[in-house]
Design an enzyme around this catalytic site. Structure first.
Site, mmCIF file in Angstrom:
data_model
loop_
_atom_site.group_PDB
_atom_site.id
_atom_site.type_symbol
_atom_site.label_atom_id
_atom_site.label_comp_id
_atom_site.label_asym_id
_atom_site.label_seq_id
_atom_site.Cartn_x
_atom_site.Cartn_y
_atom_site.Cartn_z
ATOM 1 N N ASP A 21 0.841 -1.198 0.000
ATOM 2 C CA ASP A 21 0.000 0.000 0.000
ATOM 3 C C ASP A 21 0.875 1.246 0.000
ATOM 4 O O ASP A 21 1.980 1.235 -0.555
ATOM 5 C CB ASP A 21 -0.920 -0.045 1.233
ATOM 6 N N HIS A 45 -3.796 6.299 3.305
ATOM 7 C CA HIS A 45 -4.542 5.111 2.913
ATOM 8 C C HIS A 45 -4.002 3.847 3.575
ATOM 9 O O HIS A 45 -4.747 3.056 4.179
ATOM 10 C CB HIS A 45 -4.491 4.991 1.383
ATOM 11 N N SER A 65 -11.113 -0.676 -0.983
ATOM 12 C CA SER A 65 -9.873 -0.678 -0.203
ATOM 13 C C SER A 65 -10.151 -0.905 1.272
ATOM 14 O O SER A 65 -9.333 -1.482 1.986
ATOM 15 C CB SER A 65 -9.146 0.662 -0.348
#
Length: 547
Positions: free
Chosen positions: A126, A167, A342
């Protein structure tokens, strides 16, 4: 990006690059074993270079550098449906847990009473975990008890993996945010260990070669599970090979289906090695942004931004203040809502880590366990096998482990019996010889399905043969079957029937392609058929004896 033969020498690499007019270099210091190379080229010369590389016997694959994106849904200005039952619950003391409808939705309060993920290593491919600050690099306030193992920054070529996007930290929070520590919220598998592998820049873009490199790193450094909350529209042969490599190394791959709100999931989730995850909002309805398609394996809670912040997924991460001209100022450590496939994917990843901690390490078996314990929703091309149910997944594994102990106890008992009655057996005239043969036939029937599964692997269709009574029926229906042969065939069939009933009771069966209802039907139907043919053969033997 270019994938070369593993046995190529440095001199051959240099010569190959010179022959087509490019400079080949390793994607990272960790790409040497896999011979994963990259090169900068003139875009106008791309097709000539690709054709020349693909024509070389030293090249396994050569393709343009695809760009993938993190699958976070755009923000927009009820009580969840939770698994039913009166099982014991563990309610963490984290003050923001009340916001985490998504954890209650999948039954985490029941699942936490069985395991919290200890022993599992989860690679997060990620934007990194933690953030840079004026004082250096910080992990995040609610990761104070979370354990980390060494990762790598494939975006910048460094050992640390700071999250300049937010994120990756949010994803890590869903998987293993410190739980029951009185700080912010909770994570699905808080005792699992996190391997941060940064592949993206601050805008959430990442090169395909970085993702492939990270998959090799995860596989070579003993990760059990890998979370890929990223997606792109194009198939990559190099990335698919990296997925296959990780799968061979027993890494379970969880991938986001994509956030375009359309039919057709992205890559790498469409690759057969990956478990593709779509997203639902509170209450279980498919999220407005989630992609769908026949390749979807399972759905997880990803939030619904159209219903406001309360309907999104809440975890500890870092955010910047938003101004007229975009984000500005330092990243602030806090508890923030995000939505997307996600966010759905790490819920499934966390539960996969829980299964690993209970001893289930085969990726095919984990996929089937997640699918067969999911709460059924339709249509299948949206929800796959259904919505993730952590409580049922871990409970079923525990029951399976208990059943394994029953089978082991039976095996020990049969072995003792055989040793005892077979000690003085020397010839068929011995009165105990017949009992000895019956015991052997019973043991063979009981353990034949287990042995077959070890040879053909979990998920093979050959396991349908092992978990059927077809061989017993063949023996029972032989025209010259005598009384002695009948009892041996009956004992073998009875052993298979007992095995089927034990598997049905545990909810475990090695049929990857079948939904749970059909698995149970197969087992119970075969048990009934085996007993029916045994009774028919016995009546036939009795009639012959009287005649």
């Amino acid at each position: 990006m270019v994938d070369l033969q593993d046995n190529i020498t440095d001199a051959e690499i240099t010569a190959l690059g010179q022959s087509v007019g490019i400079e080949l270099r390793y994607n990272s210091i960790h790409a040497v074993a896999a011979k994963l190379m990259v090169a900068k080229i003139n875009p106008l010369d791309r097709e000539r270079i690709l054709q020349a590389l693909r024509a070389s016997p030293l090249v396994e694959a050569a393709e343009p550098q695809f760009i993938y994106r993190l699958q976070q849904a755009p923000a927009a200005p009820a009580a969840p449906a939770a698994p039913t039952g009166s099982a014991a619950r563990f309610v963490p003391n984290d003050p923001e847990y009340r916001r985490q409808w998504h954890l209650r939705m999948i039954g985490m309060e029941e699942a936490w009473t069985k395991t919290k993920g200890k022993g599992a290593i989860v690679a997060i491919i990620d934007s990194g975990v933690g953030a840079r600050s004026s004082g250096g690099w910080i992990q995040g306030q609610d990761f104070n008890l979370t354990k980390f193992v060494k990762g790598y920054n494939f975006a910048d070529g460094t050992d640390d993996s700071p999250d300049d996007n937010g994120h990756g930290t949010h994803v890590a929070g869903t998987i293993a945010e410190s739980t029951d520590n009185g700080i912010l919220g909770a994570g699905v598998a808080p005792e699992a260990e996190i391997m941060p592998l940064r592949v993206s820049d601050a805008e959430g873009r990442m090169r395909g070669s970085a993702v492939a490199d990270a998959l090799h790193f995860a596989a070579d450094h003993k990760a059990n599970v890998a979370n890929l909350s990223l997606s792109g529209p194009s198939f990559s042969d190099i990335l698919q090979k990296a997925c296959a490599y990780a799968l061979r190394k027993k890494v379970t791959l969880l991938c986001a289906a994509g956030n375009e709100g359309k039919e057709g999931i992205g890559y790498p989730s469409r690759n057969p090695e990956c478990i593709a995850v779509s997203a639902v909002g509170p209450g279980g309805l498919m999220a407005s942004y989630s992609n769908w398609g026949k390749e979807v394996d399972i759905a997880g809670p990803g939030g619904e931004p159209r219903r406001g912040d309360a309907a999104q997924v809440w975890q500890n991460t870092f955010e910047q203040r938003q101004g007229l001209f975009g984000a500005y100022g330092p990243r602030i450590d806090g508890f923030y809502p995000l939505s997307g496939t996600s966010m759905a994917t790490p819920h499934v990843t966390g539960v996969a880590a829980l299964l690993v901690s209970l001893g289930m390490t085969d990726p095919k078996e984990i996929r089937e366990q997640l699918r067969k314990t999911a709460r059924k929703y339709a249509p299948a091309d949206h929800y796959g096998a259904g919505i993730l149910d952590a409580a049922k997944a871990v409970e079923s594994v525990q029951r399976s482990n208990q059943t394994n102990w029953v089978q082991i106890a039976l095996a020990v008992g049969v072995a003792v019996l055989l040793l005892t009655i077979g000690k003085n057996l020397r010839q068929k005239t011995d009165p105990m010889y017949f009992v000895h043969q019956i015991a052997i036939a019973l043991a063979v029937g009981l353990f034949f399905p287990v042995v077959l599964e070890q040879f053909v692997g979990f998920g093979s269709l050959w396991n349908l043969v092992g978990h059927s009574v077809i061989l017993g029926i063949v023996f029972l229906m032989m025209p010259k079957l005598d009384r002695s042969g009948f009892w041996k065939a009956f004992a073998f069939t009875l052993g298979v029937v007992v095995h089927l009933l034990l598997d049905a009771d545990s909810g475990r069966a090695p049929f990857q392609v079948y939904p749970q209802e059909r698995i149970l039907f197969w087992m119970y139907a075969n048990a009934a058929v085996g007993l029916y043919f045994s009774a028919s053969a016995y009546r036939s033997i009795r009639r012959r004896a009287k005649a």
